[in-house]
Enzyme design. Sequence first.
Site, PDB file in Angstrom:
ATOM      1  N   LYS A 173       0.840  -1.199   0.000  1.00 51.31           N
ATOM      2  CA  LYS A 173       0.000   0.000   0.000  1.00 51.31           C
ATOM      3  C   LYS A 173       0.877   1.252   0.000  1.00 51.31           C
ATOM      4  O   LYS A 173       2.015   1.202   0.472  1.00 51.31           O
ATOM      5  CB  LYS A 173      -0.837   0.034   1.289  1.00 51.31           C
ATOM      6  CG  LYS A 173      -1.983  -0.937   1.346  1.00 51.31           C
ATOM      7  CD  LYS A 173      -2.730  -0.779   2.674  1.00 51.31           C
ATOM      8  CE  LYS A 173      -3.847  -1.786   2.811  1.00 51.31           C
ATOM      9  NZ  LYS A 173      -4.939  -1.613   1.841  1.00 51.31           N
ATOM     10  N   ARG A 210     -10.153 -11.576   2.337  1.00 53.58           N
ATOM     11  CA  ARG A 210     -11.016 -12.644   1.808  1.00 53.58           C
ATOM     12  C   ARG A 210     -10.310 -13.991   1.828  1.00 53.58           C
ATOM     13  O   ARG A 210     -10.956 -15.032   1.927  1.00 53.58           O
ATOM     14  CB  ARG A 210     -11.508 -12.252   0.406  1.00 53.58           C
ATOM     15  CG  ARG A 210     -10.421 -12.105  -0.623  1.00 53.58           C
ATOM     16  CD  ARG A 210     -10.861 -11.311  -1.842  1.00 53.58           C
ATOM     17  NE  ARG A 210     -10.884  -9.869  -1.577  1.00 53.58           N
ATOM     18  CZ  ARG A 210     -11.231  -8.952  -2.467  1.00 53.58           C
ATOM     19  NH1 ARG A 210     -11.627  -9.300  -3.678  1.00 53.58           N
ATOM     20  NH2 ARG A 210     -11.216  -7.664  -2.146  1.00 53.58           N
TER      21      ARG A 210
HETATM   22  N1  BES Z   1      -7.993  -3.748   4.640  1.00 51.79           N
HETATM   23  C1  BES Z   1      -8.197  -3.359   3.310  1.00 51.79           C
HETATM   24  C2  BES Z   1      -9.518  -2.640   3.066  1.00 51.79           C
HETATM   25  C3  BES Z   1      -9.689  -1.302   3.727  1.00 51.79           C
HETATM   26  C4  BES Z   1      -9.405  -0.142   3.029  1.00 51.79           C
HETATM   27  C5  BES Z   1     -10.175  -1.198   4.988  1.00 51.79           C
HETATM   28  C6  BES Z   1      -9.594   1.087   3.629  1.00 51.79           C
HETATM   29  C7  BES Z   1     -10.368   0.037   5.609  1.00 51.79           C
HETATM   30  C8  BES Z   1     -10.073   1.189   4.910  1.00 51.79           C
HETATM   31  C9  BES Z   1      -8.191  -4.582   2.370  1.00 51.79           C
HETATM   32  O1  BES Z   1      -7.407  -5.642   2.773  1.00 51.79           O
HETATM   33  C10 BES Z   1      -7.679  -4.112   1.061  1.00 51.79           C
HETATM   34  O2  BES Z   1      -6.560  -3.682   1.003  1.00 51.79           O
HETATM   35  N2  BES Z   1      -8.521  -4.200   0.035  1.00 51.79           N
HETATM   36  C11 BES Z   1      -8.163  -3.770  -1.265  1.00 51.79           C
HETATM   37  C12 BES Z   1      -8.680  -4.791  -2.243  1.00 51.79           C
HETATM   38  C13 BES Z   1      -8.197  -4.583  -3.645  1.00 51.79           C
HETATM   39  C14 BES Z   1      -6.738  -4.884  -3.746  1.00 51.79           C
HETATM   40  C15 BES Z   1      -8.995  -5.476  -4.543  1.00 51.79           C
HETATM   41  C16 BES Z   1      -8.812  -2.418  -1.501  1.00 51.79           C
HETATM   42  O3  BES Z   1      -9.935  -2.211  -1.061  1.00 51.79           O
HETATM   43  O4  BES Z   1      -8.179  -1.557  -2.103  1.00 51.79           O
HETATM   44 ZN    ZN Z   2      -5.365  -5.464   2.102  1.00 52.51          ZN
END
Ligand code: BES
Ligand code: ZN
Length: 506
Positions: free
Chosen positions: A284, A358
Site C-alpha cells: 500500500k 477474503r
Molecule cells: N484492509 C483493506 C480494506 C480497507 C481499506 C479497509 C480502507 C479500511 C479502509 C483490504 O485488505 C484491502 O486492502 N482491500 C483492497 C482490495 C483490492 C486490492 C482489490 C482495496 O480495497 O483496495
Molecule cells: Zn489489504
Amino acid sequence: MRIKSKQSTLQRMNADAVVIFIPEDKKLLHDKLQELKKIFGKRIDSFVELENFRGKNDQIVLFHTEKEIASPRLYIAGLGEQKDLSLEQLRRSAANVSKTAEKTNIKHLAFELYHPHYSSNVNKFSTQDIASAVAEGAYLSLYKFDKYLTEKKERKKHIEVITIFDSNRTTLRGIRKRLKEVQIICEGTTLARNLSNAPSNEIFPESLAQVTKKSAKKFGYKTIVWDRKKIEKEGFGGLLAVNSGSTREPRFIILDYNFKNKDLDTIVLIGKGITFDSGGISLKPSTGMAEMKMDMSGAAAVIGTIETAARLNLPIHLVGLIPATENLPSGSAMKPGDIIKHYGGITSEVDNTDAEGRLILADAIAFASNFKPKIVIDLATLTGACVVALGQHATGMFGNDDEVMTNLKAAGEKTFERVWQLPLYDEYQKQIKSDVADVKNVGGKWAGAITAALFLKKFLPKNKEIKWVHLDIAGTAILEEALPYSPKGGSGVGVRLLIEFLKNYQ
Ligand code: BES
Ligand code: ZN
Ligand code: ZN
C-alpha cells in the site's frame, strides 16, 4: 465508568452537575421553565433570556446554582422539536452535554430522566429506551484512547459516574435492569474500540488470542487457540499464505459460548483479524497505512459481542471464529500469481496480495459449517470500495437470506449502527473468474465490495443451506472523522448491532 440509576428529585440529586433536557416546542419549553421557576425563582427567567435558550437541538447552557438544589451546576440542554425526537437524538444530546461537562473536570454527571410529551402516536419510545439512549450516548462519547499518553496535562480527568434519576420509584425500577445491560454493552463496545485502536506492536495474533482467553475465563465462555502447526494440519491455506511474509505466527481463535446447551440454535460470527495490513508484496502507499492497525476490527467486534452475550446470558449458542495474522512483504511472502488451497479444497489465485482479508475469511467460512450453524455472519474491514460507496455512515451488507438481513437492518436502525444492503447479482461473478484456479482474489476496478463478497460466498458449502450475511465494516469501523459519540479511529461498530440482533433472535 459506572452507569447508575437513582430515585431522586432535581432538588435532592447530589452530583457535580445535573442535566435536564428541554424540547424546542414553545409550550413545553414554557411549562418546564415554570417548573424550574418554582425551584430557582425569577433568576432562571433572566438567565434563559440572556442565554437566548430556545431548546434548539444541540443548545446547551450552564446555570450555576446557589444552593437551591444539591448540585452546584445545572446544564439545560435543548432537544429540538418533539416531533423529531428519536433515540439517536437523545444519544447525541447526552453525548454533547457529557463532552461539554467533562471539560470542567467533573466526576459525576446526573441526567434527569426525560419524559416526552407526545401530541400524536408517532415516535413513541418506552422509558427504558429513553434511559438507555441517554446513558449510551453519554458513556460512549467519553471514550478516549489515551493509555499511551504519559503527560498529565494531556491525560485529562474523566467522568467516572453517570446517573439517570427520576423521582418515581416504579419508573426507576423499570429502567434499572436495562441500564445494567447498557453498561455491559458499552463495555463490550469499549473493548472492541480498544482492540482496534491498539497498535500492531501491542495487538498481534498471539496477543489477540491472549486477550480473548482472558475474557473467556472471566466471563465463562470457552476459547480454543490454534498455533501454526495446527493451522497447517487443518489445511487453512489462505491464513498460511497471508501469514507467510510475517515473522509473527498466525493464530486461529475459536470462541464458544453456551456450547454445553445442545438445545440452542448455533450462530457463527467470523471476524477478519488482520492485525496489520501493509498490502504485502502489493504494498500500500505509506500515506494512511498506519490506519491498517485497525484491520482487525471485525475480530474486535466478534470478541466484544461474544463477551457481551456471555455477560448478558443470551440464550443462544454462539461461536466466534477469528483467523489472525499480519499481512507483510518479505522474501517469504505470498506473491501475485500464487495459487492457494483453502480449507475444504477450493483453490484461489492471488492476483493482488492486498486483497488478503477474503483469503483468510475463506478458510473460516468453509470451516464454520462444522458447527452446523443456523446463521453465519462475518464482519470485515474488507474493501476500500465499500468506503467509496457508503462512507462512514453505513455498513455494507450482503447475504443469501432476506429475513436475517431484514432483522439486521432493524437492529441497525434501533442502535444507529446502520447497515445497507448491496446486491450479489450473478452477473458480477465473471469478474472473479480465474483461468488457473477456482476463483481469483480480485475482481477489477468496478464493484469491488460486491466482488469481494462474491468471493466469500464461494466458500459456503454447496450441499447445506446455511444462512449467511457478510458485513463490510471498512468505513464504519475505522472512522476518519469523529461521530457524536465516537472519536475518530476505532468505533467498535458491530457490538451494539449484533447484540440487538441476538437479543431479538428466536
Ligand atoms: N484492509 C483493506 C480494506 C480497507 C481499506 C479497509 C480502507 C479500511 C479502509 C483490504 O485488505 C484491502 O486492502 N482491500 C483492497 C482490495 C483490492 C486490492 C482489490 C482495496 O480495497 O483496495
Ligand atoms: Zn489489504
Ligand atoms: Zn485488509
